[in-house]
Design a protein around this motif. Sequence first.
Motif, PDB file in Angstrom:
ATOM      1  N   HIS A  53      -8.879  -6.543  86.250  1.00 25.25           N
ATOM      2  CA  HIS A  53      -8.579  -6.716  87.673  1.00 25.25           C
ATOM      3  C   HIS A  53      -8.946  -5.451  88.456  1.00 25.25           C
ATOM      4  CE1 HIS A  53      -6.021  -9.751  85.754  1.00 25.25           C
ATOM      5  NE2 HIS A  53      -6.053 -10.391  86.904  1.00 25.25           N
ATOM      6  N   ASN A  54      -9.382  -5.653  89.702  1.00 26.87           N
ATOM      7  CA  ASN A  54      -9.632  -4.505  90.575  1.00 26.87           C
ATOM      8  C   ASN A  54      -8.358  -4.168  91.343  1.00 26.87           C
ATOM      9  OD1 ASN A  54      -9.465  -6.255  92.846  1.00 26.87           O
ATOM     10  ND2 ASN A  54     -11.672  -6.700  92.725  1.00 26.87           N
ATOM     11  N   LEU A  55      -8.417  -3.088  92.106  1.00 29.48           N
ATOM     12  CA  LEU A  55      -7.227  -2.591  92.788  1.00 29.48           C
ATOM     13  C   LEU A  55      -6.674  -3.611  93.791  1.00 29.48           C
ATOM     14  CD1 LEU A  55      -5.296  -0.215  92.995  1.00 29.48           C
ATOM     15  CD2 LEU A  55      -6.798   0.766  94.742  1.00 29.48           C
ATOM     16  N   LYS A  56      -7.552  -4.327  94.463  1.00 29.37           N
ATOM     17  CA  LYS A  56      -7.113  -5.341  95.425  1.00 29.37           C
ATOM     18  C   LYS A  56      -6.283  -6.418  94.728  1.00 29.37           C
ATOM     19  CE  LYS A  56      -8.867  -8.604  98.885  1.00 29.37           C
ATOM     20  NZ  LYS A  56     -10.105  -9.144  99.540  1.00 29.37           N
ATOM     21  N   GLN A  57      -6.722  -6.809  93.540  1.00 31.73           N
ATOM     22  CA  GLN A  57      -6.000  -7.834  92.785  1.00 31.73           C
ATOM     23  C   GLN A  57      -4.668  -7.306  92.261  1.00 31.73           C
ATOM     24  OE1 GLN A  57      -9.388  -8.415  90.207  1.00 31.73           O
ATOM     25  NE2 GLN A  57      -9.688 -10.510  90.946  1.00 31.73           N
ATOM     26  N   VAL A  58      -4.648  -6.035  91.863  1.00 33.64           N
ATOM     27  CA  VAL A  58      -3.399  -5.427  91.404  1.00 33.64           C
ATOM     28  C   VAL A  58      -2.384  -5.393  92.550  1.00 33.64           C
ATOM     29  CG1 VAL A  58      -2.312  -3.352  90.449  1.00 33.64           C
ATOM     30  CG2 VAL A  58      -4.564  -4.061  89.637  1.00 33.64           C
ATOM     31  N   LYS A  59      -2.857  -5.063  93.746  1.00 32.44           N
ATOM     32  CA  LYS A  59      -1.969  -5.038  94.918  1.00 32.44           C
ATOM     33  C   LYS A  59      -1.386  -6.423  95.191  1.00 32.44           C
ATOM     34  CE  LYS A  59      -4.119  -1.159  97.390  1.00 32.44           C
ATOM     35  NZ  LYS A  59      -4.906  -0.765  98.584  1.00 32.44           N
ATOM     36  N   LYS A  60      -2.186  -7.454  94.985  1.00 27.88           N
ATOM     37  CA  LYS A  60      -1.712  -8.819  95.209  1.00 27.88           C
ATOM     38  C   LYS A  60      -0.570  -9.153  94.252  1.00 27.88           C
ATOM     39  CE  LYS A  60      -3.299 -13.618  95.490  1.00 27.88           C
ATOM     40  NZ  LYS A  60      -4.470 -14.547  95.362  1.00 27.88           N
ATOM     41  N   THR A  61      -0.732  -8.765  92.968  1.00 23.27           N
ATOM     42  CA  THR A  61       0.331  -9.005  91.999  1.00 23.27           C
ATOM     43  C   THR A  61       1.557  -8.162  92.321  1.00 23.27           C
ATOM     44  OG1 THR A  61      -1.208  -9.627  90.240  1.00 23.27           O
ATOM     45  CG2 THR A  61       0.956  -8.823  89.542  1.00 23.27           C
ATOM     46  N   TYR A  62       1.339  -6.930  92.767  1.00 24.79           N
ATOM     47  CA  TYR A  62       2.438  -6.057  93.171  1.00 24.79           C
ATOM     48  C   TYR A  62       3.273  -6.722  94.269  1.00 24.79           C
ATOM     49  CZ  TYR A  62       4.769  -1.965  95.213  1.00 24.79           C
ATOM     50  OH  TYR A  62       5.705  -1.093  95.714  1.00 24.79           O
ATOM     51  N   ASN A  63       2.595  -7.243  95.279  1.00 20.26           N
ATOM     52  CA  ASN A  63       3.303  -7.886  96.386  1.00 20.26           C
ATOM     53  C   ASN A  63       4.019  -9.153  95.931  1.00 20.26           C
ATOM     54  OD1 ASN A  63       2.471  -5.937  98.252  1.00 20.26           O
ATOM     55  ND2 ASN A  63       0.584  -7.036  98.732  1.00 20.26           N
ATOM     56  N   PHE A  64       3.388  -9.898  95.049  1.00 17.37           N
ATOM     57  CA  PHE A  64       3.990 -11.125  94.529  1.00 17.37           C
ATOM     58  C   PHE A  64       5.285 -10.812  93.776  1.00 17.37           C
ATOM     59  CE2 PHE A  64       4.667 -14.214  91.152  1.00 17.37           C
ATOM     60  CZ  PHE A  64       4.497 -15.440  91.796  1.00 17.37           C
ATOM     61  N   LEU A  65       5.240  -9.808  92.905  1.00 21.79           N
ATOM     62  CA  LEU A  65       6.425  -9.465  92.112  1.00 21.79           C
ATOM     63  C   LEU A  65       7.518  -8.857  92.984  1.00 21.79           C
ATOM     64  CD1 LEU A  65       4.708  -8.017  88.909  1.00 21.79           C
ATOM     65  CD2 LEU A  65       5.770 -10.273  89.188  1.00 21.79           C
ATOM     66  N   ASN A  66       7.126  -8.102  93.986  1.00 22.29           N
ATOM     67  CA  ASN A  66       8.121  -7.543  94.911  1.00 22.29           C
ATOM     68  C   ASN A  66       8.861  -8.645  95.658  1.00 22.29           C
ATOM     69  OD1 ASN A  66       8.607  -4.775  94.872  1.00 22.29           O
ATOM     70  ND2 ASN A  66       6.689  -4.309  95.916  1.00 22.29           N
ATOM     71  N   LYS A  67       8.126  -9.662  96.091  1.00 23.55           N
ATOM     72  CA  LYS A  67       8.758 -10.773  96.797  1.00 23.55           C
ATOM     73  C   LYS A  67       9.742 -11.522  95.903  1.00 23.55           C
ATOM     74  CE  LYS A  67       5.080 -11.568 100.164  1.00 23.55           C
ATOM     75  NZ  LYS A  67       4.015 -12.502 100.633  1.00 23.55           N
ATOM     76  N   LYS A  68       9.456 -11.491  94.598  1.00 24.65           N
ATOM     77  CA  LYS A  68      10.347 -12.139  93.635  1.00 24.65           C
ATOM     78  C   LYS A  68      11.487 -11.215  93.207  1.00 24.65           C
ATOM     79  CE  LYS A  68       8.035 -15.942  93.467  1.00 24.65           C
ATOM     80  NZ  LYS A  68       8.629 -17.200  93.976  1.00 24.65           N
ATOM     81  N   LYS A  69      11.529 -10.010  93.806  1.00 20.47           N
ATOM     82  CA  LYS A  69      12.568  -9.018  93.524  1.00 20.47           C
ATOM     83  C   LYS A  69      12.586  -8.603  92.056  1.00 20.47           C
ATOM     84  CE  LYS A  69      15.468 -10.729  97.298  1.00 20.47           C
ATOM     85  NZ  LYS A  69      16.813 -11.212  97.708  1.00 20.47           N
ATOM     86  N   MET A  70      11.385  -8.501  91.478  1.00 19.73           N
ATOM     87  CA  MET A  70      11.254  -8.125  90.070  1.00 19.73           C
ATOM     88  C   MET A  70      11.179  -6.604  89.913  1.00 19.73           C
ATOM     89  SD  MET A  70      11.295 -10.996  88.489  1.00 19.73           S
ATOM     90  CE  MET A  70      10.635 -10.633  86.858  1.00 19.73           C
ATOM     91  N   THR A  71      11.657  -6.122  88.787  1.00 21.99           N
ATOM     92  CA  THR A  71      11.478  -4.722  88.399  1.00 21.99           C
ATOM     93  C   THR A  71      10.352  -4.687  87.369  1.00 21.99           C
ATOM     94  OG1 THR A  71      13.836  -4.300  88.730  1.00 21.99           O
ATOM     95  CG2 THR A  71      12.589  -2.678  87.451  1.00 21.99           C
ATOM     96  N   PHE A  72       9.370  -3.808  87.602  1.00 22.03           N
ATOM     97  CA  PHE A  72       8.185  -3.856  86.741  1.00 22.03           C
ATOM     98  C   PHE A  72       7.477  -2.504  86.683  1.00 22.03           C
ATOM     99  CE2 PHE A  72       7.135  -5.187  91.031  1.00 22.03           C
ATOM    100  CZ  PHE A  72       5.983  -4.484  91.332  1.00 22.03           C
ATOM    101  N   ALA A  73       6.618  -2.381  85.677  1.00 20.84           N
ATOM    102  CA  ALA A  73       5.734  -1.229  85.527  1.00 20.84           C
ATOM    103  C   ALA A  73       4.310  -1.743  85.414  1.00 20.84           C
ATOM    104  CB  ALA A  73       6.107  -0.420  84.289  1.00 20.84           C
ATOM    105  N   PHE A  74       3.339  -0.912  85.797  1.00 24.32           N
ATOM    106  CA  PHE A  74       1.928  -1.244  85.642  1.00 24.32           C
ATOM    107  C   PHE A  74       1.309  -0.326  84.585  1.00 24.32           C
ATOM    108  CE2 PHE A  74       1.369  -2.951  90.221  1.00 24.32           C
ATOM    109  CZ  PHE A  74       1.471  -4.267  89.779  1.00 24.32           C
ATOM    110  N   LEU A  75       0.455  -0.902  83.735  1.00 23.32           N
ATOM    111  CA  LEU A  75      -0.277  -0.119  82.754  1.00 23.32           C
ATOM    112  C   LEU A  75      -1.769  -0.175  83.072  1.00 23.32           C
ATOM    113  CD1 LEU A  75       1.364  -1.244  79.360  1.00 23.32           C
ATOM    114  CD2 LEU A  75       2.167   0.475  81.006  1.00 23.32           C
ATOM    115  N   HIS A  76      -2.389   0.989  83.246  1.00 26.59           N
ATOM    116  CA  HIS A  76      -3.853   1.023  83.344  1.00 26.59           C
ATOM    117  C   HIS A  76      -4.429   0.545  82.014  1.00 26.59           C
ATOM    118  CE1 HIS A  76      -7.950   2.189  83.624  1.00 26.59           C
ATOM    119  NE2 HIS A  76      -7.815   3.156  82.735  1.00 26.59           N
ATOM    120  N   THR A  77      -5.432  -0.321  82.081  1.00 25.87           N
ATOM    121  CA  THR A  77      -5.973  -0.929  80.867  1.00 25.87           C
ATOM    122  C   THR A  77      -7.472  -1.139  80.999  1.00 25.87           C
ATOM    123  OG1 THR A  77      -3.920  -2.236  80.810  1.00 25.87           O
ATOM    124  CG2 THR A  77      -5.621  -2.820  79.217  1.00 25.87           C
ATOM    125  N   THR A  78      -8.196  -0.852  79.930  1.00 22.86           N
ATOM    126  CA  THR A  78      -9.603  -1.225  79.826  1.00 22.86           C
ATOM    127  C   THR A  78      -9.717  -2.210  78.670  1.00 22.86           C
ATOM    128  OG1 THR A  78     -10.333   0.945  80.614  1.00 22.86           O
ATOM    129  CG2 THR A  78     -11.962  -0.410  79.474  1.00 22.86           C
TER     130      THR A  78
END
Length: 268
Positions: A159-184
Amino acid sequence: MTQKNRILKIGNRTISEFNKPLIIPELGINHNGSIETAFKIVDAAKRAGAEIIKHQTHIPHDEMSEEAKKIRPGNSKNNIFSIIKNNSLSAEEEFKLFKYVKSKKMIYLSTPFSRNAVDRLIKFGVSAFKIGSGEMSNYPLLEYVSKFSKPLIVSTGLHNLKQVKKTYNFLNKKKMTFAFLHTTNIYPTSDKYLRLNSIKQLQKEFPKTIIGLSDHTGDPLSAIIGISLGAKIIEKHFIVNKNIKGPDISSSINEKQLKELIINSKRI
């Protein structure tokens, strides 16, 4: 509701700026479908000093269509459907693995690839979910996972940064607690494609989120560099014997390497 300020709790383990990094040895499918091999990998992780071990909860016919039988990943000569089918555990076997990990006073973490896999893990009583790169934008699955209000560790590969931001916003709206891992998602990943400065980029873009590294190299060096860049979670594929065959073996570290990684993470 926004992400809590750089803190994540999985069971009795807190991950934050003020705690030692969490090193996650990934059992994944390295057991090759054998519960006995899975037990041996857990034993090796425990000897190395691991607090946690991660599995992959696969229910092949539930997570893949017939098209998967035509797709061959770059790290295997077999199609993805046969790989997963031959390297997955039944619900009964995985529950034995879950109980075995708990008996070692370790945390059991797993990646679900379908709703039925989520249900299985909830029934077991897992304290958190790992979301793989392929599921980072699988919003129907994320929607379902969010119903259980468990902490998430989310890989961002593919995923690119724009897509990561979309998931970030989605999880925030769901009031989730989460971490992101950089991955190749190259198995194994060569130095040329590691892009470890992406850890700093994710920290800048998501300052209230724990950032880590899911690393697919076959040694601990990139993980050590990742920790020095501020990664608070490191995920590494793990195996007892690197000479056996399997699609993820070349991306895995052994017991000696895991022990060195855990010791050095504390030093850093």
